[in-house]
Design a protein around this motif. Structure first.
Motif, PDB file in Angstrom:
ATOM      1  N   LYS A 100      10.665 103.260  30.712  1.00 46.38           N
ATOM      2  CA  LYS A 100      11.399 104.497  29.882  1.00 46.38           C
ATOM      3  C   LYS A 100      11.705 105.637  30.477  1.00 46.38           C
ATOM      4  O   LYS A 100      12.982 106.389  30.590  1.00 46.38           O
ATOM      5  CB  LYS A 100      10.869 104.260  28.576  1.00 46.38           C
ATOM      6  N   SER A 123      20.350 104.973  29.317  1.00 45.06           N
ATOM      7  CA  SER A 123      19.105 105.243  28.426  1.00 45.06           C
ATOM      8  C   SER A 123      19.725 105.674  26.816  1.00 45.06           C
ATOM      9  O   SER A 123      19.095 105.515  25.756  1.00 45.06           O
ATOM     10  CB  SER A 123      18.224 106.196  28.684  1.00 45.06           C
ATOM     11  N   GLN A 180      19.311 104.229  23.152  1.00 49.14           N
ATOM     12  CA  GLN A 180      18.943 104.945  21.825  1.00 49.14           C
ATOM     13  C   GLN A 180      19.936 104.721  20.676  1.00 49.14           C
ATOM     14  O   GLN A 180      19.732 104.447  19.639  1.00 49.14           O
ATOM     15  CB  GLN A 180      18.842 106.479  22.230  1.00 49.14           C
ATOM     16  N   GLN A 232      19.670 101.460  19.212  1.00 47.20           N
ATOM     17  CA  GLN A 232      18.333 101.425  18.325  1.00 47.20           C
ATOM     18  C   GLN A 232      18.886 102.219  17.114  1.00 47.20           C
ATOM     19  O   GLN A 232      18.294 101.554  15.980  1.00 47.20           O
ATOM     20  CB  GLN A 232      17.420 102.180  19.241  1.00 47.20           C
ATOM     21  N   SER A 280      16.145  96.626  18.002  1.00 45.41           N
ATOM     22  CA  SER A 280      14.749  96.770  18.674  1.00 45.41           C
ATOM     23  C   SER A 280      15.119  97.587  20.029  1.00 45.41           C
ATOM     24  O   SER A 280      16.010  97.642  20.877  1.00 45.41           O
ATOM     25  CB  SER A 280      13.863  95.827  18.752  1.00 45.41           C
ATOM     26  N   GLU A 281      14.001  98.261  20.303  1.00 45.61           N
ATOM     27  CA  GLU A 281      13.989  98.770  21.761  1.00 45.61           C
ATOM     28  C   GLU A 281      14.338  97.732  22.948  1.00 45.61           C
ATOM     29  O   GLU A 281      15.141  97.994  24.014  1.00 45.61           O
ATOM     30  CB  GLU A 281      12.880  99.816  22.146  1.00 45.61           C
ATOM     31  N   TYR A 318      12.522  97.869  28.779  1.00 48.12           N
ATOM     32  CA  TYR A 318      11.838  99.000  29.746  1.00 48.12           C
ATOM     33  C   TYR A 318      10.599  98.646  30.186  1.00 48.12           C
ATOM     34  O   TYR A 318      10.143  98.964  31.198  1.00 48.12           O
ATOM     35  CB  TYR A 318      11.603 100.058  28.651  1.00 48.12           C
TER      36      TYR A 318
END
Length: 787
Positions: free
Chosen positions: A425, A436, A440, A443, A448-449, A461
């Motif tokens: 990450k 990235s 975000q 999310q 989920s990430e 990540y």
């Protein structure tokens, strides 16, 4: 009254002048706009030449080609009217800026290639591409100009053996009289890109014929030899484009442009099309290698992790790697002297002692943590990246807290696993910032990430970070500790290594819920977390909360030591609110006991300055090192550990250029360097050996007489004959110190230290006395070893 050209163009000022004519800024009175007028001196054939250019450029309408408006003749001199571009030529930009950033250089050439691809499709070759013929608009857009010697693909050279163009950029086939072809323009652009990324032409000389000969016959020096930031992939593109044989270059301008675009930013196309985790990792590593800061980061961490020889050599290599970085050395020594490491035995004044007391693994993990923090905390995308760094660092501290009293071999190991668990990450935020941000956003929409990262990058990540960690030679143990655990319930551990992984995951999830959930949900969130780990680890909600609270204070202490400002971190502000504990609410004695500040003596404060202060006081460092050696001598110890502590103390205390120790080797009949610190030490060590048989030089004199010798200038008439040839061949240092280690009137070893410049060995009587004390401690250690 201002001069009028063609009855409608009012000359405002001259923009430039050359041997063949001039370029003026003018106002078009009919259309009320500014234009650039190119004129030629009157003469036979001038009008024909300029009209030829006009006919060619009139066919070309492209955003990267300067637009032609009109052509005519004024007072017997021909002229062309072009769109006026506010900006400067690429040649002027190069003069002002020097080497361009690699990404910017590639972007410029891609814009030019778009124009040349279009021109080639119209059957037109430029044949004089060079920085002076590329305009950069005020917005930074490149535009091609001056098609003065351009010709159609079917045209032949007007005059046999005539060479038109600028020598540094002319393709070999033109020089050889074979005639131009579209790939001749690609050669010119390759040479231009070479110059943009290295700051100098690939071939340069005051002699035109020499340039032409070398262009036609000699391979250019690799761009990376002139600029290490040029990675293998870009170098390959450049060298392919400037190949001597046209058939070895790119098939066309479009192919070359695609190669550069793929190099520049292939992530969206490559990742969205393949969703291949391996290609994502490879791309990340390529992008990191193309950055100037990656090689230093990578080589330092890789070097530390590669130290896998015998224990003594490992300690020596690790110490040497750390000592190369002054700031890293100071921060590490400050950190290991806090109460957090109090169980290891008090003050630690040398890296060598830290390795002995804390252990090789602990010092390695602390060093890698510091290196990553130093690398990331001041980078681009500063606000978000700094917050990610602080949150990762905090998760590491929480993991160390949760390790206490559990089946974890090393709390600092848990810390680095927890911090590096977020490596993917962190690196994505730096190298894939836009991607990235997209992760975000997904999310926030409910993904989920892991799911969001898979959509955007084709890899999570965590998997990305583990891939980089393996590339950095992380040991399997640390890689296992970095693994992210999935499932609703975490299973019971089957050993110490699984306990490490479980603790690391627990710490990260605790930090995540504390940083994202409302304080009203604190009780239920902690209960859910405890239940998820109930089978794996026995812990209460209160213990989880307490670990978080204690870590807030520990973060404040470590942040102060490491010059990290965590007070402005949005993440830590949320943590503080969620925890309900503010550092300023703690009593002074609580903060002090946590930080260990009251346990740091004056010697340590003097020996290890804060960032930005002057280098440490030599006598303070030497005295502290003597104390380290003394404490170690009365304990169980290894001879190599003592010798390294002595050597490191001498090197750091006196800021010598190079410091090493010779050891007698009776079987080989030589004195040979064994340990060393300083500049090019790995290259120098094999050269520092000389026969035991007497020779009339200062090295044998020191050994024969047991004399401490300081040479102020090796070129001094009174000493020059006493300097052995092997020494002159090995180094260029002009002053050095010799301290023999004598036992029973025989030199068993010999300490050596040098400075590059003459008369730089400024040693006070007090400092020499302390250096002799260190040497005498080595004598004592050798006597103990010999029984």
């Amino acid at each position: 009254m201002a001069e009028l050209i063609g009855g409608r163009f009012e000359v405002l000022r001259e923009l430039g002048r050359g041997a063949q004519g001039a370029v003026y800024l003018a106002k078009d009175s009919r259309l009320d706009r500014q234009v650039a007028i190119k004129t030629l001196k009157s003469g036979a054939g001038d009008m024909e030449a300029l009209l030829k250019e006009a006919r060619i450029v009139a066919k070309l309408q492209n955003p990267h080609i300067v637009t032609l408006f009109d052509a005519g003749e004024h007072e017997g001199a021909p002229y062309l009217v072009y769109a006026f571009v506010q900006g400067q030529t690429l040649a002027h930009h190069l003069i002002a800026q020097g080497t361009l950033p690699i990404a910017r250089a590639v972007q410029i050439v891609c814009g030019v290639l778009e124009a040349i691809e279009y021109a080639h499709q119209q059957g037109i070759m430029h044949l004089d591409l060079k920085p002076a013929n590329i305009m950069l608009s005020s917005g930074g857009q490149p535009l091609v100009m001056d098609f003065g010697i351009a010709r159609t693909v079917t045209q032949q050279s007007v005059t046999e053996n005539k060479i038109d163009g600028t020598p540094q950029y002319i393709a070999p086939e033109i020089i050889a009289g074979q005639g131009p072809r579209p790939s001749s323009d690609l050669f010119s652009l390759g040479m231009m890109l070479y110059e943009l990324v290295t700051g100098k032409p690939a071939v340069d000389s005051n002699n035109v014929y020499e340039i032409l000969h070398r262009n036609a016959n000699e391979a250019a020096e690799s761009p990376s030899a002139r600029n290490f930031q040029v990675d293998e992939r870009l170098e390959g593109i450049i060298l392919k484009s400037i190949a001597k044989k046209p058939e070895d270059r790119y098939a066309n301008a479009g192919a070359m442009r695609k190669a550069l675009l793929d190099y520049l930013d292939p992530v969206r196309e490559e990742l969205s099309n393949t969703h291949d985790s391996h290609s994502t990792l490879e791309f990340l590593l390529r992008r990191m290698r193309s950055k100037s800061d990656f090689p230093a980061l990578s080589s330092t961490i890789s070097e530390i992790n590669k130290v896998v020889d015998n224990e003594s050599e490992s300690a020596s290599k690790l110490t040497k790697s750390i000592l190369q970085d002054f700031a890293l050395t100071n921060k590490l020594l400050k950190l290991v002297n806090t109460v957090s490491y109090g169980q290891f035995g008090g003050k630690i004044n040398t890296i060598s002692k830290a390795v002995v007391i804390l252990g090789f693994e602990t010092v390695r993990t602390v060093a890698m943590t510091l290196i990553l923090l130093e690398f990331l905390q001041n980078k681009a995308q500063a606000s978000q990246l700094k917050d990610e760094v602080i949150s990762s660092f905090f998760a590491g501290i929480v993991a160390a807290q949760l390790s206490t009293g559990r089946n974890i071999k090393d709390a600092e190991e848990a810390m680095i696993c927890s911090m590096f668990r977020n490596l993917g990450k962190l690196l994505s935020t730096f190298y894939f910032f836009e991607e990235s941000q997209e992760i975000q956003r997904l999310q926030e929409q409910g993904d989920s990430e892991d799911k969001a990262a898979l959509k955007v990058l084709g890899v999570t990540y965590n998997d990305l970070g583990i891939g980089v960690a393996r590339n950095w030679n992380f040991p399997d143990r640390l890689v296992t500790g970095m693994q992210k655990l999935s499932g609703d319930r975490i299973k019971k551990s089957r050993g110490e290594l699984e306990s490490l992984t479980i603790t690391v995951n627990l710490a990260n999830e605790l930090c995540e819920i504390a940083g994202t959930t409302d304080t009203k949900e604190k009780t239920s969130a902690l209960k859910q977390l405890r239940d998820r780990y109930a089978n794996a680890i026995t812990i209460t909600e209160d213990q989880l909360s307490k670990a978080l609270d204690t870590s807030i204070g520990e973060l404040a202490v470590r942040s102060g030591i490491l010059s990290i400002d965590s007070s402005k971190s949005p993440f830590m502000k949320r943590i503080n609110v969620w925890s309900g504990v503010k550092l300023e609410d703690k009593k002074p004695d609580e903060t002090n006991s946590m930080s260990g500040i009251t346990q740091l003596g004056t010697e340590i404060d003097l020996a290890i300055p804060n960032e930005g202060e002057a280098k440490p006081d030599p006598e303070a460092v030497l005295s502290a090192g003597i104390q380290d050696v003394t404490n170690t001598l009365v304990e169980e110890h290894k001879l190599n550990d003592i010798l390294q502590m002595v050597l490191e103390t001498m090197h750091r205390g006196m800021s010598f250029h190079r410091t090493l120790i010779f050891v007698r080797d009776p079987k080989a009949g030589v004195m040979a360097a064994r340990f060393g610190f300083g500049s090019r030490i790995d290259e120098v060590m094999p050269l520092f050996r000389f026969p035991l048989a007497f020779a009339p030089d200062v090295f044998h004199l020191a050994m024969e007489k047991g004399a401490d010798i300081v040479i102020e200038d090796v070129s001094s008439p009174t000493i020059v004959s006493k300097i052995p040839q092997w020494y002159r061949d090995a180094v260029a240092s002009h002053s050095f110190l010799l301290l023999p280690v004598m036992i029973n009137n025989k030199a068993i070893a010999l300490f050596y230290a040098d400075m590059e410049e003459a008369n730089a060995m400024n040693i006070t009587p007090r400092q020499l006395s302390l250096l002799r004390t260190l040497r005498n401690q080595a004598v004592l250690a050798l006597k103990q070893k010999m029984g």
